[in-house]
Scaffold this motif. Structure first.
Motif, PDB file in Angstrom:
ATOM      1  N   LYS A   1       2.873 -16.818 -43.235  1.00  0.00           N
ATOM      2  CA  LYS A   1       3.203 -16.273 -41.922  1.00  0.00           C
ATOM      3  C   LYS A   1       2.801 -14.798 -41.828  1.00  0.00           C
ATOM      4  CE  LYS A   1       7.178 -15.609 -38.802  1.00  0.00           C
ATOM      5  NZ  LYS A   1       7.106 -14.150 -38.671  1.00  0.00           N
ATOM      6  N   ALA A   2       3.196 -14.021 -42.848  1.00  0.00           N
ATOM      7  CA  ALA A   2       2.885 -12.588 -42.850  1.00  0.00           C
ATOM      8  C   ALA A   2       1.379 -12.343 -42.870  1.00  0.00           C
ATOM      9  CB  ALA A   2       3.556 -11.921 -44.047  1.00  0.00           C
ATOM     10  N   LEU A   3       0.645 -13.170 -43.626  1.00  0.00           N
ATOM     11  CA  LEU A   3      -0.808 -13.000 -43.726  1.00  0.00           C
ATOM     12  C   LEU A   3      -1.504 -13.356 -42.416  1.00  0.00           C
ATOM     13  CD1 LEU A   3      -3.332 -12.415 -45.425  1.00  0.00           C
ATOM     14  CD2 LEU A   3      -3.244 -14.783 -46.243  1.00  0.00           C
ATOM     15  N   LEU A   4      -1.165 -14.511 -41.856  1.00  0.00           N
ATOM     16  CA  LEU A   4      -1.857 -14.975 -40.651  1.00  0.00           C
ATOM     17  C   LEU A   4      -1.565 -14.103 -39.431  1.00  0.00           C
ATOM     18  CD1 LEU A   4      -1.543 -18.851 -41.049  1.00  0.00           C
ATOM     19  CD2 LEU A   4      -3.631 -17.494 -41.084  1.00  0.00           C
ATOM     20  N   GLU A   5      -0.414 -13.460 -39.416  1.00  0.00           N
ATOM     21  CA  GLU A   5      -0.091 -12.585 -38.290  1.00  0.00           C
ATOM     22  C   GLU A   5      -0.981 -11.339 -38.255  1.00  0.00           C
ATOM     23  OE1 GLU A   5       4.074 -11.930 -38.758  1.00  0.00           O
ATOM     24  OE2 GLU A   5       4.634 -13.648 -37.494  1.00  0.00           O
ATOM     25  N   LYS A   6      -1.656 -11.040 -39.380  1.00  0.00           N
ATOM     26  CA  LYS A   6      -2.543  -9.874 -39.437  1.00  0.00           C
ATOM     27  C   LYS A   6      -4.002 -10.229 -39.132  1.00  0.00           C
ATOM     28  CE  LYS A   6       0.273  -7.770 -43.089  1.00  0.00           C
ATOM     29  NZ  LYS A   6       0.271  -7.320 -44.510  1.00  0.00           N
ATOM     30  N   VAL A   7      -4.330 -11.520 -39.169  1.00  0.00           N
ATOM     31  CA  VAL A   7      -5.725 -11.956 -39.042  1.00  0.00           C
ATOM     32  C   VAL A   7      -6.206 -11.885 -37.595  1.00  0.00           C
ATOM     33  CG1 VAL A   7      -7.285 -13.921 -39.322  1.00  0.00           C
ATOM     34  CG2 VAL A   7      -5.593 -13.415 -41.082  1.00  0.00           C
ATOM     35  N   LYS A   8      -7.383 -11.298 -37.404  1.00  0.00           N
ATOM     36  CA  LYS A   8      -8.016 -11.218 -36.092  1.00  0.00           C
ATOM     37  C   LYS A   8      -9.309 -12.050 -36.032  1.00  0.00           C
ATOM     38  CE  LYS A   8      -4.954  -8.157 -34.819  1.00  0.00           C
ATOM     39  NZ  LYS A   8      -3.850  -8.532 -33.883  1.00  0.00           N
TER      40      LYS A   8
ATOM     41  N   THR B   1     -11.708  -6.849 -38.869  1.00  0.00           N
ATOM     42  CA  THR B   1     -12.876  -6.300 -38.162  1.00  0.00           C
ATOM     43  C   THR B   1     -14.045  -7.277 -38.083  1.00  0.00           C
ATOM     44  OG1 THR B   1     -13.836  -5.342 -40.175  1.00  0.00           O
ATOM     45  CG2 THR B   1     -12.216  -4.005 -38.976  1.00  0.00           C
ATOM     46  N   GLY B   2     -14.105  -8.249 -39.011  1.00  0.00           N
ATOM     47  CA  GLY B   2     -15.222  -9.188 -39.049  1.00  0.00           C
ATOM     48  C   GLY B   2     -16.435  -8.659 -39.793  1.00  0.00           C
ATOM     49  N   LYS B   3     -16.318  -7.474 -40.376  1.00  0.00           N
ATOM     50  CA  LYS B   3     -17.450  -6.885 -41.094  1.00  0.00           C
ATOM     51  C   LYS B   3     -17.626  -7.558 -42.447  1.00  0.00           C
ATOM     52  CE  LYS B   3     -19.226  -2.512 -42.900  1.00  0.00           C
ATOM     53  NZ  LYS B   3     -18.974  -1.054 -43.087  1.00  0.00           N
TER      54      LYS B   3
ATOM     55  N   PRO C   1      -6.073  -8.409 -44.957  1.00  0.00           N
ATOM     56  CA  PRO C   1      -6.584  -9.776 -45.142  1.00  0.00           C
ATOM     57  C   PRO C   1      -8.113  -9.814 -45.160  1.00  0.00           C
ATOM     58  CG  PRO C   1      -5.849  -9.464 -42.887  1.00  0.00           C
ATOM     59  CD  PRO C   1      -5.450  -8.231 -43.632  1.00  0.00           C
ATOM     60  N   ARG C   2      -8.650 -10.768 -45.927  1.00  0.00           N
ATOM     61  CA  ARG C   2     -10.106 -10.895 -46.021  1.00  0.00           C
ATOM     62  C   ARG C   2     -10.454 -12.358 -46.258  1.00  0.00           C
ATOM     63  NH1 ARG C   2      -8.131  -9.558 -50.929  1.00  0.00           N
ATOM     64  NH2 ARG C   2      -8.976 -10.630 -52.776  1.00  0.00           N
ATOM     65  N   TRP C   3     -11.668 -12.695 -45.895  1.00  0.00           N
ATOM     66  CA  TRP C   3     -12.221 -14.020 -46.190  1.00  0.00           C
ATOM     67  C   TRP C   3     -13.164 -13.872 -47.376  1.00  0.00           C
ATOM     68  CZ3 TRP C   3     -10.425 -18.322 -43.886  1.00  0.00           C
ATOM     69  CH2 TRP C   3      -9.794 -18.201 -42.648  1.00  0.00           C
ATOM     70  N   GLU C   4     -12.966 -14.684 -48.400  1.00  0.00           N
ATOM     71  CA  GLU C   4     -13.869 -14.691 -49.545  1.00  0.00           C
ATOM     72  C   GLU C   4     -14.712 -15.962 -49.458  1.00  0.00           C
ATOM     73  OE1 GLU C   4     -12.237 -14.016 -53.361  1.00  0.00           O
ATOM     74  OE2 GLU C   4     -11.554 -11.978 -52.876  1.00  0.00           O
ATOM     75  N   ALA C   5     -15.994 -15.771 -49.273  1.00  0.00           N
ATOM     76  CA  ALA C   5     -16.903 -16.899 -49.063  1.00  0.00           C
ATOM     77  C   ALA C   5     -17.921 -17.016 -50.192  1.00  0.00           C
ATOM     78  CB  ALA C   5     -17.624 -16.749 -47.724  1.00  0.00           C
ATOM     79  N   GLU C   6     -18.353 -18.253 -50.426  1.00  0.00           N
ATOM     80  CA  GLU C   6     -19.471 -18.526 -51.332  1.00  0.00           C
ATOM     81  C   GLU C   6     -20.516 -19.293 -50.542  1.00  0.00           C
ATOM     82  OE1 GLU C   6     -20.630 -20.797 -55.547  1.00  0.00           O
ATOM     83  OE2 GLU C   6     -18.556 -20.809 -54.811  1.00  0.00           O
TER      84      GLU C   6
ATOM     85  N   ILE D   1     -14.916 -21.088 -48.460  1.00  0.00           N
ATOM     86  CA  ILE D   1     -14.381 -19.885 -47.826  1.00  0.00           C
ATOM     87  C   ILE D   1     -12.863 -19.981 -47.867  1.00  0.00           C
ATOM     88  CG2 ILE D   1     -14.367 -20.825 -45.471  1.00  0.00           C
ATOM     89  CD1 ILE D   1     -15.234 -17.973 -44.533  1.00  0.00           C
ATOM     90  N   GLU D   2     -12.192 -18.858 -48.138  1.00  0.00           N
ATOM     91  CA  GLU D   2     -10.736 -18.863 -48.283  1.00  0.00           C
ATOM     92  C   GLU D   2     -10.169 -17.540 -47.794  1.00  0.00           C
ATOM     93  OE1 GLU D   2      -7.245 -19.603 -51.677  1.00  0.00           O
ATOM     94  OE2 GLU D   2      -9.357 -19.490 -52.255  1.00  0.00           O
ATOM     95  N   LEU D   3      -9.054 -17.623 -47.080  1.00  0.00           N
ATOM     96  CA  LEU D   3      -8.371 -16.433 -46.586  1.00  0.00           C
ATOM     97  C   LEU D   3      -7.444 -15.899 -47.675  1.00  0.00           C
ATOM     98  CD1 LEU D   3      -7.669 -14.526 -44.218  1.00  0.00           C
ATOM     99  CD2 LEU D   3      -5.856 -16.155 -43.590  1.00  0.00           C
ATOM    100  N   LYS D   4      -7.555 -14.608 -47.947  1.00  0.00           N
ATOM    101  CA  LYS D   4      -6.722 -13.976 -48.959  1.00  0.00           C
ATOM    102  C   LYS D   4      -6.162 -12.656 -48.439  1.00  0.00           C
ATOM    103  CE  LYS D   4      -8.931 -16.016 -53.021  1.00  0.00           C
ATOM    104  NZ  LYS D   4      -9.501 -15.764 -54.373  1.00  0.00           N
ATOM    105  N   GLY D   5      -5.054 -12.243 -49.040  1.00  0.00           N
ATOM    106  CA  GLY D   5      -4.439 -10.975 -48.683  1.00  0.00           C
ATOM    107  C   GLY D   5      -4.725  -9.931 -49.743  1.00  0.00           C
TER     108      GLY D   5
END
Length: 247
Positions: free
Chosen positions: A94-101, A154-156, A132-137, A123-127
């Protein structure tokens, strides 16, 4: 010759002695009465204290108020914030997803754009302390893999980093998996969210013992913040497994 006796002293002495005696008796009686009065007062005071102790407390008494305050302070923060208790993993989601844009779709596009002619492997969402960030392969057709981090606010996307632990056998297996997978990551995610409404937090193309690749998709439902993991056949798009994490 006889001397005349003076009896005045004797006569006066006797009344004085009697007077003193009477005064002493009166004083003693007064003290007794005073003592009795104090005893009565003490008894009355004790009775009043006992009556007060036995009397029921009024609604405005402080004890119930203190008890209510204590119960309020002992309630878990998650219970008062969400109307029910959340397990630790649920509260963290809950805390993580509330920060995701930035959702997985935009993060996926940003990641594959960093490596020419690549496809998503996972791809996986991590805090973290930086947010928060997405780590992708992602990997090219020959199975060469790269990792890309995408800011979930930011999506960067950072620069792609080549996977250093891959050997020739690893690359060959990954290339075969990518070739066989006719179902895209987006299609697998759509299949999972059609079954369970929620937010996709992870995708991974996995191998199976039968040789047919499979997408593993994590979906977190809003409200209870539970995670459901789906297995989606990467060839026919059928759901092969479904597991709800109760934590």
């Amino acid at each position: 010759m006889l001397t005349k006796r003076d009896d005045s002293t004797s006569e006066c002495a006797l009344p004085v002695a009697r007077c003193v005696g009477l005064i002493c008796v009166a004083t003693a009686a007064g003290a007794l009465l005073t003592g009795c009065g104090r005893a009565d007062d003490n008894a009355a005071g004790a009775t009043a204290v006992q009556a007060a102790e036995l009397a029921p407390m009024s609604p405005s008494a402080s004890a119930p108020t203190s008890a209510s305050a204590s119960m309020s302070m002992s309630m878990p923060p998650s219970a008062s914030a969400s109307g029910g208790n959340l397990a630790r993993d649920q509260a963290e989601r809950k805390a993580l997803l509330e920060k995701v844009k930035v959702g997985y779709g935009d993060a996926l596009s940003a990641a594959v754009a960093k490596v020419s002619a690549s496809k998503l492997v996972s791809i996986e969402l991590k805090g973290g302390s930086k947010g928060p960030r997405w780590e992708a392969e992602v990997a090219t057709a020959d199975g060469t893999a790269h990792t890309v981090r995408v800011d979930a606010v930011t999506g960067k996307a950072d620069q792609a980093q080549a996977e250093t632990e891959q050997d020739n056998d690893d690359r060959a297996k990954l290339a075969d998996r990518l070739k066989k997978a006719t179902v895209t990551a987006q299609q697998a995610a759509q299949t999972a969210t059609d079954k369970t409404k929620g937010t996709v937090t992870a995708l991974e193309l996995q191998g199976t013992h039968g040789g047919t690749p499979e997408w593993s998709v994590d979906v977190v439902t809003n409200g209870d913040w539970k995670k459901t993991t789906f297995g989606i056949d990467a060839v026919n798009r059928k759901i092969t497994r479904e597991h709800v994490d109760q934590d």
